[in-house]
Design a protein around this motif. Structure first.
Motif, PDB file in Angstrom:
ATOM      1  N   THR A  14       0.824  -1.202   0.000  1.00 40.97           N
ATOM      2  CA  THR A  14       0.000   0.000   0.000  1.00 40.97           C
ATOM      3  C   THR A  14       0.857   1.251   0.000  1.00 40.97           C
ATOM      4  O   THR A  14       0.382   2.346   0.256  1.00 40.97           O
ATOM      5  CB  THR A  14      -0.919   0.010   1.240  1.00 40.97           C
ATOM      6  OG1 THR A  14      -0.111  -0.152   2.423  1.00 40.97           O
ATOM      7  CG2 THR A  14      -1.930  -1.114   1.172  1.00 40.97           C
ATOM      8  N   GLY A  15       2.151   1.090  -0.296  1.00 42.37           N
ATOM      9  CA  GLY A  15       3.078   2.208  -0.336  1.00 42.37           C
ATOM     10  C   GLY A  15       4.080   2.180   0.789  1.00 42.37           C
ATOM     11  O   GLY A  15       3.749   1.902   1.938  1.00 42.37           O
ATOM     12  N   GLY A  16       5.332   2.459   0.457  1.00 41.09           N
ATOM     13  CA  GLY A  16       6.385   2.554   1.450  1.00 41.09           C
ATOM     14  C   GLY A  16       6.856   1.214   1.989  1.00 41.09           C
ATOM     15  O   GLY A  16       6.558   0.147   1.448  1.00 41.09           O
ATOM     16  N   VAL A  17       7.618   1.283   3.076  1.00 46.28           N
ATOM     17  CA  VAL A  17       8.184   0.124   3.762  1.00 46.28           C
ATOM     18  C   VAL A  17       7.711   0.173   5.204  1.00 46.28           C
ATOM     19  O   VAL A  17       7.915   1.171   5.901  1.00 46.28           O
ATOM     20  CB  VAL A  17       9.725   0.154   3.695  1.00 46.28           C
ATOM     21  CG1 VAL A  17      10.335  -0.888   4.622  1.00 46.28           C
ATOM     22  CG2 VAL A  17      10.194  -0.073   2.261  1.00 46.28           C
ATOM     23  N   SER A  18       7.053  -0.875   5.659  1.00 47.77           N
ATOM     24  CA  SER A  18       6.475  -0.865   7.006  1.00 47.77           C
ATOM     25  C   SER A  18       7.457  -1.347   8.071  1.00 47.77           C
ATOM     26  O   SER A  18       7.253  -1.081   9.262  1.00 47.77           O
ATOM     27  CB  SER A  18       5.210  -1.716   7.053  1.00 47.77           C
ATOM     28  OG  SER A  18       5.478  -3.051   6.659  1.00 47.77           O
ATOM     29  N   ALA A  19       8.507  -2.055   7.661  1.00 47.73           N
ATOM     30  CA  ALA A  19       9.505  -2.516   8.634  1.00 47.73           C
ATOM     31  C   ALA A  19      10.811  -2.793   7.901  1.00 47.73           C
ATOM     32  O   ALA A  19      10.809  -3.203   6.740  1.00 47.73           O
ATOM     33  CB  ALA A  19       9.029  -3.774   9.355  1.00 47.73           C
ATOM     34  N   ALA A  20      11.910  -2.538   8.594  1.00 45.64           N
ATOM     35  CA  ALA A  20      13.241  -2.797   8.044  1.00 45.64           C
ATOM     36  C   ALA A  20      14.104  -3.425   9.122  1.00 45.64           C
ATOM     37  O   ALA A  20      14.118  -2.953  10.269  1.00 45.64           O
ATOM     38  CB  ALA A  20      13.878  -1.502   7.544  1.00 45.64           C
ATOM     39  N   ARG A  21      14.800  -4.472   8.767  1.00 47.08           N
ATOM     40  CA  ARG A  21      15.646  -5.171   9.738  1.00 47.08           C
ATOM     41  C   ARG A  21      17.003  -5.471   9.109  1.00 47.08           C
ATOM     42  O   ARG A  21      17.088  -6.033   8.021  1.00 47.08           O
ATOM     43  CB  ARG A  21      14.972  -6.467  10.189  1.00 47.08           C
ATOM     44  CG  ARG A  21      15.759  -7.219  11.269  1.00 47.08           C
ATOM     45  CD  ARG A  21      14.971  -8.401  11.792  1.00 47.08           C
ATOM     46  NE  ARG A  21      14.743  -9.407  10.766  1.00 47.08           N
ATOM     47  CZ  ARG A  21      13.921 -10.441  10.912  1.00 47.08           C
ATOM     48  NH1 ARG A  21      13.229 -10.579  12.028  1.00 47.08           N
ATOM     49  NH2 ARG A  21      13.779 -11.321   9.945  1.00 47.08           N
ATOM     50  N   TRP A  22      18.065  -5.066   9.809  1.00 45.84           N
ATOM     51  CA  TRP A  22      19.428  -5.325   9.344  1.00 45.84           C
ATOM     52  C   TRP A  22      19.956  -6.562  10.053  1.00 45.84           C
ATOM     53  O   TRP A  22      20.028  -6.602  11.281  1.00 45.84           O
ATOM     54  CB  TRP A  22      20.326  -4.124   9.629  1.00 45.84           C
ATOM     55  CG  TRP A  22      21.753  -4.308   9.205  1.00 45.84           C
ATOM     56  CD1 TRP A  22      22.843  -4.414  10.011  1.00 45.84           C
ATOM     57  CD2 TRP A  22      22.245  -4.391   7.859  1.00 45.84           C
ATOM     58  NE1 TRP A  22      23.986  -4.561   9.258  1.00 45.84           N
ATOM     59  CE2 TRP A  22      23.651  -4.556   7.935  1.00 45.84           C
ATOM     60  CE3 TRP A  22      21.638  -4.351   6.610  1.00 45.84           C
ATOM     61  CZ2 TRP A  22      24.451  -4.677   6.798  1.00 45.84           C
ATOM     62  CZ3 TRP A  22      22.431  -4.474   5.476  1.00 45.84           C
ATOM     63  CH2 TRP A  22      23.818  -4.632   5.575  1.00 45.84           C
ATOM     64  N   GLU A  23      20.287  -7.583   9.278  1.00 50.06           N
ATOM     65  CA  GLU A  23      20.857  -8.825   9.805  1.00 50.06           C
ATOM     66  C   GLU A  23      22.360  -8.803   9.525  1.00 50.06           C
ATOM     67  O   GLU A  23      22.801  -9.077   8.407  1.00 50.06           O
ATOM     68  CB  GLU A  23      20.208 -10.037   9.136  1.00 50.06           C
ATOM     69  CG  GLU A  23      18.718 -10.171   9.386  1.00 50.06           C
ATOM     70  CD  GLU A  23      18.406 -10.686  10.773  1.00 50.06           C
ATOM     71  OE1 GLU A  23      19.348 -10.941  11.550  1.00 50.06           O
ATOM     72  OE2 GLU A  23      17.209 -10.852  11.089  1.00 50.06           O
TER      73      GLU A  23
END
Length: 342
Positions: A297-306
């Motif tokens: 629905t647009g954009g990024v709702s979560a980001a995780r750096w592993e």
């Protein structure tokens, strides 16, 4: 194209999920998907270990965990061709693409300053190897239309498009390596015209896809803050409709975070670092896998750096205190990237 729901005059349409119309069935609403992205891959020197069975086993669980995984493959896939007249040239056998696929990679982004290291013959071999190994490639092609075309797929009713292009080319090779209407090559955004073509393509794709991601080869080697060219292009792409703009090239990690542009919000990572690489020096072995959640629905709702580290040419995930410190280091790079944490 997804059907738009509307109430027309006195007609009321009850929609349980997605949209519907009198002339067709309901179209399911997109569900969130995860996409994993990682940086530069070649198979030279110690990184040839990745060609061995099980060579990428350590990082494979991270790559397979996402719904879609993309990495930058920074080498020609060929046994032939003629090496370009430059200091570093890379090539690898077709099995390299197969090893990446086995480890969980779904798409190879190949617009970079090494993809045509072995000329047009090497490009032809690369495209043939991608077909034979069943690993789609983006950013290169027999002409500009093919090179700038995104990879498209639908996952959980979420229509995803991934573009690939490069800002980095050797000045002496840029003309010969840039795809045109009549010349094979790669999607280059080194010039204003190339950047405009990519921005326009993203804007057009926004109307047909639920999630749009752009992978770029960009930045300045061994500089851990983005250049003004990177920042300008990221701004234009987010404003045009990109939900995420990510890339590599600097051999170092750069900052990541959220960017607002043109009334839209997107996620940007200016530097994913090396990934499968013959790196040895402290900062050049710092790597990881970025996992983004795209709601559709647009954009990024979560980001995780592993986070991971390169050992003997291949990435090995970090754990415990080492992982926590690596995440803090990645976050410390955000200020000079002028991105928001949330």
């Amino acid at each position: 194209m997804r059907r738009v729901c509307a109430a027309v005059l006195a007609v009321t349409v009850l929609v349980v999920a997605g949209c519907s119309g009198a002339d067709g069935p309901a179209t399911p609403a997109p569900q969130p998907v995860t996409i994993a992205v990682a940086g530069d891959v070649h198979f030279a020197g110690s990184s040839a270990a990745a060609l061995e069975p099980g060579g990428l086993d350590a990082v494979a669980p991270l790559l397979r965990a996402a719904d879609l995984t993309v990495v930058n493959v920074e080498t020609a896939i060929t046994d032939g061709g003629t090496a370009a007249g430059k200091e570093y040239t890379f090539r690898a056998p077709a099995a390299g693409l197969g090893r990446l696929k086995d480890a969980g990679v779904d798409v190879a982004a190949m617009a970079n300053n090494h993809g045509l290291d072995y000329g047009r013959a090497g490009l032809t071999d690369t495209l043939a190897a991608a077909t034979a190994q069943g690993l789609p490639v983006i950013g290169i092609g027999q002409d500009a239309d093919a090179a700038f075309a995104p990879y498209r797929t639908t996952i959980k009713d979420n229509r995803v498009a991934v573009f690939d292009a490069t800002q980095v080319l050797d000045s002496s090779l840029a003309t010969a390596w840039t795809a045109t209407g009549t010349q094979p090559g790669m999607a280059s955004v080194r010039t204003e015209a190339g950047a405009r073509r990519l921005v326009d393509a993203v804007a057009a794709e926004r109307s047909r896809s639920d999630s749009v991601v752009v992978f770029l080869h960009w930045g300045k080697e061994l500089q851990d803050c983005p250049t003004s060219d990177q920042q300008d292009l990221a701004h234009d792409l987010v404003a045009a409709g990109a939900d995420a703009v990510v890339g590599s090239h600097a051999h170092l990690q750069l900052g990541q975070g959220y960017l607002e542009a043109g009334g839209r919000k997107g996620f940007v990572d200016y530097g994913l670092g090396n990934f499968v690489f013959y790196a040895k020096k402290a900062r050049t072995v710092e790597t990881g896998v970025l996992e983004l959640t795209l709601p559709g629905t647009g954009g990024v709702s979560a980001a995780r750096w592993e986070p991971a580290t390169i050992r003997s040419g291949v990435p090995v995930p970090l754990e415990g205190a080492d992982a926590q410190e690596a995440v803090r280091h990645k976050e410390s790079l955000r200020p000079c990237a002028d991105l928001a944490a949330s």
